[in-house]
Design a protein around this motif. Structure first.
Motif, PDB file in Angstrom:
ATOM      1  N   VAL A 105       0.832  -1.210   0.000  1.00  0.00           N
ATOM      2  CA  VAL A 105       0.000   0.000   0.000  1.00  0.00           C
ATOM      3  C   VAL A 105       0.865   1.259   0.000  1.00  0.00           C
ATOM      4  O   VAL A 105       0.471   2.281  -0.548  1.00  0.00           O
ATOM      5  N   VAL A 106       2.050   1.176   0.573  1.00  0.00           N
ATOM      6  CA  VAL A 106       2.926   2.351   0.574  1.00  0.00           C
ATOM      7  C   VAL A 106       3.543   2.588  -0.803  1.00  0.00           C
ATOM      8  O   VAL A 106       3.607   3.715  -1.288  1.00  0.00           O
ATOM      9  N   LEU A 107       3.977   1.515  -1.451  1.00  0.00           N
ATOM     10  CA  LEU A 107       4.709   1.676  -2.717  1.00  0.00           C
ATOM     11  C   LEU A 107       3.800   1.741  -3.940  1.00  0.00           C
ATOM     12  O   LEU A 107       4.150   2.319  -4.965  1.00  0.00           O
ATOM     13  N   ASN A 108       2.622   1.146  -3.829  1.00  0.00           N
ATOM     14  CA  ASN A 108       1.766   1.009  -5.002  1.00  0.00           C
ATOM     15  C   ASN A 108       1.470   2.312  -5.747  1.00  0.00           C
ATOM     16  O   ASN A 108       1.399   2.331  -6.970  1.00  0.00           O
TER      17      ASN A 108
ATOM     18  N   SER B 288       2.885  -3.007  10.026  1.00  0.00           N
ATOM     19  CA  SER B 288       3.924  -2.014  10.329  1.00  0.00           C
ATOM     20  C   SER B 288       5.286  -2.450   9.807  1.00  0.00           C
ATOM     21  O   SER B 288       6.063  -1.632   9.324  1.00  0.00           O
ATOM     22  N   ALA B 289       5.573  -3.751   9.902  1.00  0.00           N
ATOM     23  CA  ALA B 289       6.836  -4.252   9.366  1.00  0.00           C
ATOM     24  C   ALA B 289       6.882  -4.032   7.857  1.00  0.00           C
ATOM     25  O   ALA B 289       7.952  -3.818   7.278  1.00  0.00           O
ATOM     26  N   GLY B 290       5.720  -4.074   7.233  1.00  0.00           N
ATOM     27  CA  GLY B 290       5.634  -3.818   5.796  1.00  0.00           C
ATOM     28  C   GLY B 290       5.930  -2.364   5.470  1.00  0.00           C
ATOM     29  O   GLY B 290       6.560  -2.059   4.456  1.00  0.00           O
ATOM     30  N   TYR B 291       5.475  -1.457   6.335  1.00  0.00           N
ATOM     31  CA  TYR B 291       5.784  -0.038   6.124  1.00  0.00           C
ATOM     32  C   TYR B 291       7.293   0.160   6.139  1.00  0.00           C
ATOM     33  O   TYR B 291       7.853   0.922   5.371  1.00  0.00           O
ATOM     34  N   ARG B 292       7.941  -0.555   7.039  1.00  0.00           N
ATOM     35  CA  ARG B 292       9.384  -0.447   7.166  1.00  0.00           C
ATOM     36  C   ARG B 292      10.078  -1.036   5.932  1.00  0.00           C
ATOM     37  O   ARG B 292      11.037  -0.453   5.412  1.00  0.00           O
ATOM     38  N   ALA B 293       9.564  -2.166   5.464  1.00  0.00           N
ATOM     39  CA  ALA B 293      10.133  -2.775   4.255  1.00  0.00           C
ATOM     40  C   ALA B 293       9.993  -1.819   3.073  1.00  0.00           C
ATOM     41  O   ALA B 293      10.911  -1.668   2.261  1.00  0.00           O
ATOM     42  N   ALA B 294       8.849  -1.146   2.994  1.00  0.00           N
ATOM     43  CA  ALA B 294       8.643  -0.168   1.920  1.00  0.00           C
ATOM     44  C   ALA B 294       9.600   0.999   2.113  1.00  0.00           C
ATOM     45  O   ALA B 294      10.183   1.511   1.144  1.00  0.00           O
TER      46      ALA B 294
ATOM     47  N   CYS C 270       0.720  10.632   7.091  1.00  0.00           N
ATOM     48  CA  CYS C 270       0.462   9.324   7.688  1.00  0.00           C
ATOM     49  C   CYS C 270       1.731   8.858   8.394  1.00  0.00           C
ATOM     50  O   CYS C 270       2.632   8.303   7.779  1.00  0.00           O
ATOM     51  N   ALA C 271       1.790   9.103   9.693  1.00  0.00           N
ATOM     52  CA  ALA C 271       3.026   8.855  10.428  1.00  0.00           C
ATOM     53  C   ALA C 271       3.315   7.366  10.523  1.00  0.00           C
ATOM     54  O   ALA C 271       4.464   6.938  10.425  1.00  0.00           O
ATOM     55  N   GLY C 272       2.280   6.566  10.682  1.00  0.00           N
ATOM     56  CA  GLY C 272       2.453   5.129  10.847  1.00  0.00           C
ATOM     57  C   GLY C 272       3.325   4.549   9.755  1.00  0.00           C
ATOM     58  O   GLY C 272       4.229   3.760   9.996  1.00  0.00           O
ATOM     59  N   SER C 273       3.063   4.956   8.525  1.00  0.00           N
ATOM     60  CA  SER C 273       3.784   4.358   7.412  1.00  0.00           C
ATOM     61  C   SER C 273       5.088   5.078   7.098  1.00  0.00           C
ATOM     62  O   SER C 273       5.931   4.546   6.394  1.00  0.00           O
TER      63      SER C 273
END
Lengths: 459, 462
Positions: A49-52, A165-171, A245-248
């Motif tokens: 969702v972050v990179l798309n 959240s780990a996905g946000y970090r990977a992105a 969006c701070a979370g991501s």
């Protein structure tokens, strides 16, 4: 349900607090327990969702077909240019690939796609299975990168290595690789800013860009709504990062400060109050007198324009009660304030992945008696919405039919939003959406013949 | 521009997919499991799988979809998911209290090699509660395969044969269709006066009425008693070979329940076949009510055939539905030029034959040559349409990109439909479903004719 629920609540006691009642600290940021009906997603989901929204990239999912199908154009991020990101690319791993490895297939897929679409940027997403069969994504991607002389970036997003959240970090890590200047390039700082954590859902980033333009602030690039390869490459040149969006994005912002000396401030464009405060903060952070003046002009002009409209809705909505269940904590906080602007009290609030600090702020903002909960399941949402007499739920895809079944109005504040909800325009849209669902005549049909004791007209 | 598909068809060496026409097994298993009364589907894998499947099903049915997950973490994928699954079984019955827990696997748990049936055998399961499971590796088959595998698990775990004499009742396996279709098939069987067990049966589960209460387990679904009784039935009707024939064959193998594998009853011919099979098996007459419905459908077809004759069409989606729609549009005089499913279509050499053989056989009978493909994707379909345009596109929501790019009228049928509503409530099967399909096809074609007509050609009566 009530009796069944009693036990489930005991299991999850630590994750739920009622303001004013208990002094205990809410537990959050923990793994969901096995066997739960959780509303949470996985690492891949967070990364995707972050990179798309990066429009001119090939987003290639390395795994069996499902992960690519479920994320095909679901985000509602708009583009002013390329539309390549709205296609779905998968290596469609089969049984023999699981046994013999998917490396060859992946390399061939990258070659085929790059040839077809002449893209400068490929993201290769790792899925659960790739983490297990051990394809060396890094090596395959760097070989492909050299072969085509473009950027092929692996995204370490195997589903089981954590939650969203780990996905946000990977992105974030993938983005850091992308924006890293080539060795020959000298980073030349300019006066522009980067806007982090707006995915241009329903064109929201465009609204904010317009405000910044009116203030004389130059926007360098948005992460990642309506962004593209070339624009993202220039990210290190900016002098300030602002984060919606701070979370991501907080991880990425921290790294950019460390690597490129770009300070960041958190802002929020949800609601009139936060939008005005955010514009002032941006002007103050940049410190130019003209921007401060223009920001005040813009705020005065826009507030005057929307104030009466909002007041009109407020008159109709005063006294209604809202429940909130969204992804991240920062959005939840803004929503509390935004509801206050239209006369609505928040009686239940929760998130999938909110952080401790965010829950503390929520706790300060809400009235006594409000239920605060982390990683809730549908039965809990039902219990507290009914108990607290909520008229409206703000949530995502899976919560919508639950609310409707209970006779409760609903607003999608996630991927399925239909109107931009940012800035002053967004505040009006938000009020209009709240009004149109809470005061819809459909709720009146519920009490009619054949519905037994039926539903109270929550609207 | 939204259209990124080149017209020139070149060989694709990678075997990868561009714009899929299928999804993975677990979602089909989850949907099938929802068709058991008071059952909680359980996804043995990472949290995201369960979330995606619930989201996708929720978008299609616009109803709450409940399912639990083993919530895999790094540890469980290294040391195996046994502990997670056992904890899940405990928690699910303790917290959510279903009668049945239906576990399906995911690519992750298949690859690390969790032996789910042993784990279930050694798990503590409360008195009177049932746990069933299906292996649904995402890297084999499609969501249709997953549906078939979970339906098969209902047979292997629950079906019994309690007496040598078979009961005068039919098992009906409806396949991966909407609850509206299941209701219609049940109505047809009931109006013949025949006892039956439909499984799975998602009507009353994902099309449940608004009552003002959230029911974790709505009223619908096949009961455990019914599933147990399937071994006693006189016949199994497997509607749609890809989704339904495996569980039917298993009933035959284990309990000697004969199988009639039929097409999904879309259109006159396939609905006739269903009713005639019932009539012959149970020595019943076709009731007048159904004769009238059939007559009405034929009447509509004759009244309007000139709208359809020679119109070219592209059809894609799940194999059983695509087969049924192809047969029906042929009966209207339409010309399918492109027929595609994303699901692997079986081989010509197998006993069941293949999707491509089926479709080509029907087309040959009509003297039509067309592009036909199983295990295809929408990139391929789009390229076909660019090279050989059609008057109408029929398929699920994902067809809308092609319809827009090529400016083709588009009729939504199948799974998933994410951008329209009501589709899951109304049937496309049976004679009534045939009427509805004709209405949808005419609306698509004639709305377009009206839109495109010059003033002088614009007509009131059509």
């Amino acid at each position: 349900m009530a009796a069944d629920l009693a036990e489930s609540i005991i299991e999850r006691d630590e994750f739920i607090v009622t303001k004013g009642k208990n002094k205990k600290q809410l537990k959050c940021d923990a793994d969901s327990s096995a066997g739960c009906v959780s509303q949470r997603a996985c690492v891949y989901c967070g990364a995707r969702v972050v990179l798309n929204p990066i429009t001119d990239a090939i987003h290639l999912v390395h795994g069996p077909i499902g992960c690519a199908t479920y994320t095909w154009d679901i985000r509602g991020s708009l583009s002013s240019g390329a539309e390549l990101y709205r296609n779905s690319f998968s290596t469609d791993l089969k049984e023999q690939d699981i046994i013999f490895g998917g490396a060859k297939k992946l390399a061939a897929a990258i070659d085929g796609l790059v040839e077809k679409y002449q893209a400068k940027l490929v993201f290769v997403y790792s899925t659960c299975i790739v983490g297990v069969i051990g394809d060396d994504l890094e090596a395959i991607c760097s070989a492909a990168s050299r072969r085509h002389n473009i950027e092929v970036i692996p995204v370490e997003s195997s589903g089981f290595i954590g939650n969203k959240s780990a996905g946000y970090r990977a992105a974030g890590d993938a983005l850091l690789r992308l924006i890293k200047p080539f060795e020959s390039t000298v980073v030349e700082k300019n006066n522009s800013i980067n806007y982090l954590g707006d995915f241009n859902l329903a064109g929201e980033a465009w609204i904010i860009q317009n405000y910044l333009r009116q203030m004389g602030v130059e926007l360098n690039v948005t992460f990642t709504g309506d962004s593209h390869y070339t624009a993202l490459k220039s990210a290190p040149n900016a002098r300030l990062n602002i984060i919606q969006c701070a979370g991501s994005m907080i991880y990425l912002a921290g790294k950019m400060e460390e690597l490129y000396q770009i300070p960041y401030i958190q802002i929020s464009f949800l609601g009139i109050e936060d939008t005005a405060a955010s514009l002032r903060n941006i002007a103050a952070a940049l410190g130019e007198e003209s921007m401060i003046v223009k920001a005040e002009e813009l705020i005065a002009k826009e507030t005057a324009r929307v104030e009466n409209i909002i007041k009109g809705y407020r008159a109709k909505l005063e006294g209604k009660k809202a429940a909130i269940f969204v992804g991240g904590g920062f959005k939840a906080i803004s929503l509390i304030k935004q509801f206050r602007e239209i006369g609505i009290d928040v009686v239940m609030i929760g998130t999938q992945t909110g952080r401790k600090e965010e829950y503390e702020i929520m706790n300060e903002l809400v009235d006594d008696g409000t239920v605060i909960l982390d990683d809730a399941n549908p039965a809990e949402l039902e219990k507290f919405m009914m108990e607290k007499g909520a008229n409206l739920l703000v949530g995502g895809v899976k919560e919508r039919p639950l609310a409707y079944k209970l006779g409760i109005a609903f607003i999608d504040h996630n991927h399925d939003r239909k109107h931009p909800l940012s800035g002053f325009e967004g505040a009006v849209n938000f009020a209009e959406e709240v009004y149109s669902t809470v005061c819809s005549p459909v709720w009146k049909s519920l009490t009619s013949l054949g519905m037994g004791s039926g539903v109270e007209n929550h609207g | 521009m939204l259209d990124c598909t080149p017209k020139d068809i070149t060989e694709r060496k990678s075997g990868g997919i561009i714009n899929p026409a299928k999804t993975c097994q677990p979602i089909g298993a989850m949907y099938a499991a929802l068709g058991i009364h008071k059952c909680l589907p359980h996804s043995h894998g990472s949290q995201g799988c369960c979330s995606y499947h619930r989201m996708h099903l929720t978008r299609h049915f616009r109803d709450p979809v409940m399912a639990s997950t083993s919530c895999f973490t790094e540890g469980s994928s290294v040391f195996g998911g046994g502990a997670n699954l056992k904890a899940s079984i405990q928690n699910v019955f303790h917290i959510y209290k279903p009668d049945v827990m239906a576990i399906h696997t995911t690519c992750l748990t298949e690859t690390i090699g969790d032996d789910v049936s042993s784990i279930i055998k050694t798990a503590e399961i409360a008195e009177g509660k049932l746990v069933i499971h299906a292996n649904t590796p995402s890297y084999v088959g499609s969501h249709i395969t997953g549906f078939s595998n979970m339906t098969k698990a209902m047979v292997s775990y629950l079906a019994k044969s309690t007496s040598p004499e078979k009961k005068e009742q039919a098992n009906i396996i409806p396949g991966f269709v909407n609850p509206g279709d299941m209701r219609e098939i049940k109505r047809l069987v009931e109006s013949m006066g025949i006892e039956y067990i439909m499984f799975p049966d998602t009507s009353g589960v994902v099309d449940s009425p608004m009552t003002g209460e959230f029911e974790m387990y709505p009223e619908g679904g096949t009961t455990v008693e019914q599933l147990q009784d399937t071994g006693n039935s006189q016949i199994t009707l497997a509607l749609g070979r890809f989704a339904s024939s495996d569980p039917a064959d298993l009933l035959n193998k284990d309990y000697k329940v004969p199988v009639a594998t039929l097409k999904t009853p879309i259109g006159i011919k396939a609905t006739d076949a269903l009713l005639m099979t019932l009539r012959n098996s149970f020595a019943r007459e076709i009731p007048k009510e159904l004769e009238i419905e059939r007559g009405q459908l034929v009447d509509i077809m004759t009244d309007t055939h000139f709208h359809f004759h020679g119109k070219t069409v592209a059809i894609f989606g799940d194999p059983d539905i695509v087969t049924g729609i192809t047969e029906f549009v042929l009966s209207l005089g339409m010309v399918p030029l492109h027929v595609l499913t994303g699901t692997p279509g079986g081989s010509s050499s197998s006993a069941a034959g293949s999707f491509e053989d089926d479709i080509n056989g029907m087309l040959k009978g009509a003297g039509i040559e067309a592009n036909v493909k199983s295990a295809g994707d929408l990139f391929t379909l789009h390229q076909w349409i660019k090279n050989q345009p059609v008057d109408l596109l029929i398929g699920n929501t994902y067809g809308k990109y092609i319809a827009r790019a090529e400016d083709v009228p588009f009729m939504r049928v199948g799974f998933p439909i994410l951008d329209r509503s009501v589709h899951s409530y109304l049937p496309i099967v049976g004679y009534r479903g045939g009427m509805r399909l004709i209405e949808m096809i005419s609306n698509a074609l004639l709305d377009r004719a009206d839109r495109d007509a010059k003033d002088e050609d614009f007509e009131l009566v059509m």
